[in-house]
Design an enzyme around this catalytic site. Structure first.
Site, PDB file in Angstrom:
ATOM      1  N   ASN A 230       0.869  -1.174   0.000  1.00 45.30           N
ATOM      2  CA  ASN A 230       0.000   0.000   0.000  1.00 45.30           C
ATOM      3  C   ASN A 230       0.907   1.225   0.000  1.00 45.30           C
ATOM      4  O   ASN A 230       1.464   1.591   1.030  1.00 45.30           O
ATOM      5  CB  ASN A 230      -0.901  -0.024   1.247  1.00 45.30           C
ATOM      6  CG  ASN A 230      -1.725   1.232   1.381  1.00 45.30           C
ATOM      7  OD1 ASN A 230      -1.839   2.018   0.444  1.00 45.30           O
ATOM      8  ND2 ASN A 230      -2.314   1.437   2.561  1.00 45.30           N
ATOM      9  N   TRP A 231       1.040   1.821  -1.176  1.00 47.99           N
ATOM     10  CA  TRP A 231       1.988   2.940  -1.295  1.00 47.99           C
ATOM     11  C   TRP A 231       1.430   4.259  -0.778  1.00 47.99           C
ATOM     12  O   TRP A 231       2.138   5.269  -0.754  1.00 47.99           O
ATOM     13  CB  TRP A 231       2.431   3.088  -2.766  1.00 47.99           C
ATOM     14  CG  TRP A 231       3.389   2.029  -3.199  1.00 47.99           C
ATOM     15  CD1 TRP A 231       4.080   1.156  -2.400  1.00 47.99           C
ATOM     16  CD2 TRP A 231       3.790   1.716  -4.547  1.00 47.99           C
ATOM     17  NE1 TRP A 231       4.878   0.328  -3.155  1.00 47.99           N
ATOM     18  CE2 TRP A 231       4.714   0.654  -4.477  1.00 47.99           C
ATOM     19  CE3 TRP A 231       3.458   2.228  -5.801  1.00 47.99           C
ATOM     20  CZ2 TRP A 231       5.309   0.100  -5.607  1.00 47.99           C
ATOM     21  CZ3 TRP A 231       4.045   1.678  -6.935  1.00 47.99           C
ATOM     22  CH2 TRP A 231       4.962   0.623  -6.836  1.00 47.99           C
ATOM     23  N   LYS A 232       0.162   4.261  -0.428  1.00 47.93           N
ATOM     24  CA  LYS A 232      -0.459   5.494   0.084  1.00 47.93           C
ATOM     25  C   LYS A 232      -0.162   6.653  -0.879  1.00 47.93           C
ATOM     26  O   LYS A 232      -0.149   6.445  -2.082  1.00 47.93           O
ATOM     27  CB  LYS A 232       0.004   5.762   1.525  1.00 47.93           C
ATOM     28  CG  LYS A 232      -0.185   4.520   2.407  1.00 47.93           C
ATOM     29  CD  LYS A 232      -0.028   4.765   3.875  1.00 47.93           C
ATOM     30  CE  LYS A 232      -0.245   3.456   4.627  1.00 47.93           C
ATOM     31  NZ  LYS A 232      -0.209   3.602   6.071  1.00 47.93           N
TER      32      LYS A 232
ATOM     33  N   GLY B 267       2.705  -1.019   4.465  1.00 45.01           N
ATOM     34  CA  GLY B 267       2.756   0.390   4.099  1.00 45.01           C
ATOM     35  C   GLY B 267       4.196   0.850   3.930  1.00 45.01           C
ATOM     36  O   GLY B 267       4.814   0.641   2.880  1.00 45.01           O
ATOM     37  N   GLY B 268       4.755   1.436   4.977  1.00 38.89           N
ATOM     38  CA  GLY B 268       6.099   2.025   4.921  1.00 38.89           C
ATOM     39  C   GLY B 268       7.163   1.124   4.295  1.00 38.89           C
ATOM     40  O   GLY B 268       7.935   1.563   3.429  1.00 38.89           O
TER      41      GLY B 268
ATOM     42  N   GLY C  52       1.983   2.398  11.000  1.00 44.30           N
ATOM     43  CA  GLY C  52       2.964   3.482  10.911  1.00 44.30           C
ATOM     44  C   GLY C  52       3.624   3.832  12.223  1.00 44.30           C
ATOM     45  O   GLY C  52       4.168   4.924  12.379  1.00 44.30           O
TER      46      GLY C  52
ATOM     47  N   GLU D  30      -6.061  -4.710  10.670  1.00 42.90           N
ATOM     48  CA  GLU D  30      -5.051  -3.663  10.840  1.00 42.90           C
ATOM     49  C   GLU D  30      -5.362  -2.869  12.106  1.00 42.90           C
ATOM     50  O   GLU D  30      -6.112  -1.888  12.058  1.00 42.90           O
ATOM     51  CB  GLU D  30      -5.081  -2.699   9.644  1.00 42.90           C
ATOM     52  CG  GLU D  30      -4.705  -3.326   8.325  1.00 42.90           C
ATOM     53  CD  GLU D  30      -4.022  -2.295   7.442  1.00 42.90           C
ATOM     54  OE1 GLU D  30      -2.868  -2.531   7.077  1.00 42.90           O
ATOM     55  OE2 GLU D  30      -4.605  -1.246   7.159  1.00 42.90           O
TER      56      GLU D  30
ATOM     57  N   GLU E 195      -6.932   5.107   7.815  1.00 41.47           N
ATOM     58  CA  GLU E 195      -6.627   6.506   7.494  1.00 41.47           C
ATOM     59  C   GLU E 195      -7.840   7.174   6.843  1.00 41.47           C
ATOM     60  O   GLU E 195      -8.121   8.342   7.084  1.00 41.47           O
ATOM     61  CB  GLU E 195      -5.381   6.578   6.590  1.00 41.47           C
ATOM     62  CG  GLU E 195      -4.118   6.334   7.401  1.00 41.47           C
ATOM     63  CD  GLU E 195      -2.952   5.762   6.610  1.00 41.47           C
ATOM     64  OE1 GLU E 195      -2.992   5.775   5.368  1.00 41.47           O
ATOM     65  OE2 GLU E 195      -1.998   5.282   7.260  1.00 41.47           O
TER      66      GLU E 195
ATOM     67  N   SER F  40       2.875  -1.939  10.650  1.00 42.72           N
ATOM     68  CA  SER F  40       4.312  -2.008  10.932  1.00 42.72           C
ATOM     69  C   SER F  40       4.936  -3.367  10.574  1.00 42.72           C
ATOM     70  O   SER F  40       5.784  -3.878  11.314  1.00 42.72           O
ATOM     71  CB  SER F  40       4.596  -1.639  12.392  1.00 42.72           C
ATOM     72  OG  SER F  40       4.213  -0.295  12.637  1.00 42.72           O
TER      73      SER F  40
ATOM     74  N   HIS G  99      -9.733   1.595   4.881  1.00 45.63           N
ATOM     75  CA  HIS G  99      -8.462   1.763   5.591  1.00 45.63           C
ATOM     76  C   HIS G  99      -8.658   2.765   6.739  1.00 45.63           C
ATOM     77  O   HIS G  99      -9.407   3.732   6.610  1.00 45.63           O
ATOM     78  CB  HIS G  99      -7.388   2.269   4.623  1.00 45.63           C
ATOM     79  CG  HIS G  99      -6.013   2.215   5.207  1.00 45.63           C
ATOM     80  ND1 HIS G  99      -5.560   3.162   6.107  1.00 45.63           N
ATOM     81  CD2 HIS G  99      -5.007   1.335   5.061  1.00 45.63           C
ATOM     82  CE1 HIS G  99      -4.327   2.854   6.470  1.00 45.63           C
ATOM     83  NE2 HIS G  99      -3.966   1.744   5.852  1.00 45.63           N
TER      84      HIS G  99
HETATM   85  P1  PGA Z   1       2.540   0.471   7.837  1.00 43.33           P
HETATM   86  O1  PGA Z   1       1.123   0.717   7.122  1.00 43.33           O
HETATM   87  O2  PGA Z   1       3.101  -0.810   7.283  1.00 43.33           O
HETATM   88  O3  PGA Z   1       3.373   1.668   7.425  1.00 43.33           O
HETATM   89  O4  PGA Z   1       2.301   0.380   9.301  1.00 43.33           O
HETATM   90  C1  PGA Z   1       0.216  -0.333   6.943  1.00 43.33           C
HETATM   91  C2  PGA Z   1      -1.047   0.176   6.342  1.00 43.33           C
HETATM   92  O5  PGA Z   1      -1.442   1.307   6.610  1.00 43.33           O
HETATM   93  O6  PGA Z   1      -1.713  -0.521   5.568  1.00 43.33           O
END
Ligand code: PGA
Length: 258
Positions: free
Chosen positions: A13-15, A238-239, A177, A171, A101, A217, A99
């Protein structure tokens, strides 16, 4: 169906990161580094790069491309929004929905996410439905209650036949994050809860076809221990999905004889 019959799915997930050029470059750099034949890699770039990334990934059967969001209508006067049909047109095969966010920043509700899941299924997109509790909810011992309620509302009116190909991403909000992933036993406990919930609502056969993936994470050093859990069928990253080095290490986790 047991875990071995559900091929692992690792989602990037590159956001809101990467240009079109760097997204394409990533795909070509990652593809030769995927050494585990059974794992499917899902990449969710920005809308702006989706079409180009889908085209770049065409020669690589291990890579599937999808979107990070869509609107809950097939078409219409929704300025700035994108429909499921448009995503398919751009080459998407899956879409991440709900998600945390988006729940937080865009005030998305379970009811709204439920509409999106239905439209995604009608559009022939695989929905990746995100659920998860906040830190306070976990502290209060309410994780299962919260996730159970999210599943109930987000999957409302979706039959086992419609929902069998759905992916559910557990999640926990507090793990996203933060560099503080949930521990493997915590994740297994919640995935087992989700699997049991699905069995109760959709029956064994459909429930066992659902991939339960974990996000929050995920890094190269915890991917294997998470994937060793019986009900963890994949990861949502994500990251650590932004660099080819770290993401390819995660993708190539090796369960070995375990
Ligand atoms: P993260 O993000 O790996 O940076 O914690 C995961 C996500 O938001 O799907």
């Amino acid at each position: 169906m047991d875990r071995l019959q559900r091929k692992p799915i690792i989602v990037a997930n590159w956001k809101m990161h990467k240009s079109i050029a760097s997204s394409i470059e990533f795909v070509h750099a990652l593809a030769p580094k995927i050494t585990v034949p059974s794992t499917q890699v899902f990449i969710a770039p920005s809308f702006t790069a989706l079409h180009a990334v889908a085209a770049a990934a065409k020669p690589y059967p291990a890579i599937t491309v999808g979107a990070q969001n869509m609107y809950a209508a097939a078409e219409g006067a929704y300025t700035g929004e994108v429909s499921g049909i448009q995503l398919v047109d751009a080459g998407a095969q899956f879409v991440i929905l709900g998600h945390s966010e988006r729940r937080k920043l865009c005030k998305e509700t379970d009811q709204f996410i439920n509409e999106k899941v239905k439209i995604a299924l009608l559009s022939k997109l695989i929905p990746i439905l995100c659920v998860g509790e906040s830190f306070d909810e976990r502290k209060a011992g309410k994780s299962e209650e919260v996730v159970g309620e999210q599943l109930k509302k987000c999957l409302n009116d979706i039959t086992s036949v419609q929902g069998r190909g759905t992916i559910i991403a557990y999640e926990p909000v507090w793990a996203i994050g933060t560099n503080c992933a949930a521990t493997p036993p915590m994740v297994q406990e919640m995935h087992q809860f989700c699997r049991d919930w699905l069995i109760r609502h959709w029956g064994d056969e459909a429930a066992n076809k659902v991939h339960l993936i974990y996000g929050g994470s995920v890094k190269p050093d915890n991917a294997l221990s998470l994937m060793q859990q019986k009900d963890v069928d994949g990861l949502l990253v994500g990251g650590a999905s932004l660099a080819v080095e770290s993401f390819s290490e995660i993708v190539n986790f090796d369960l070995g004889e375990t």
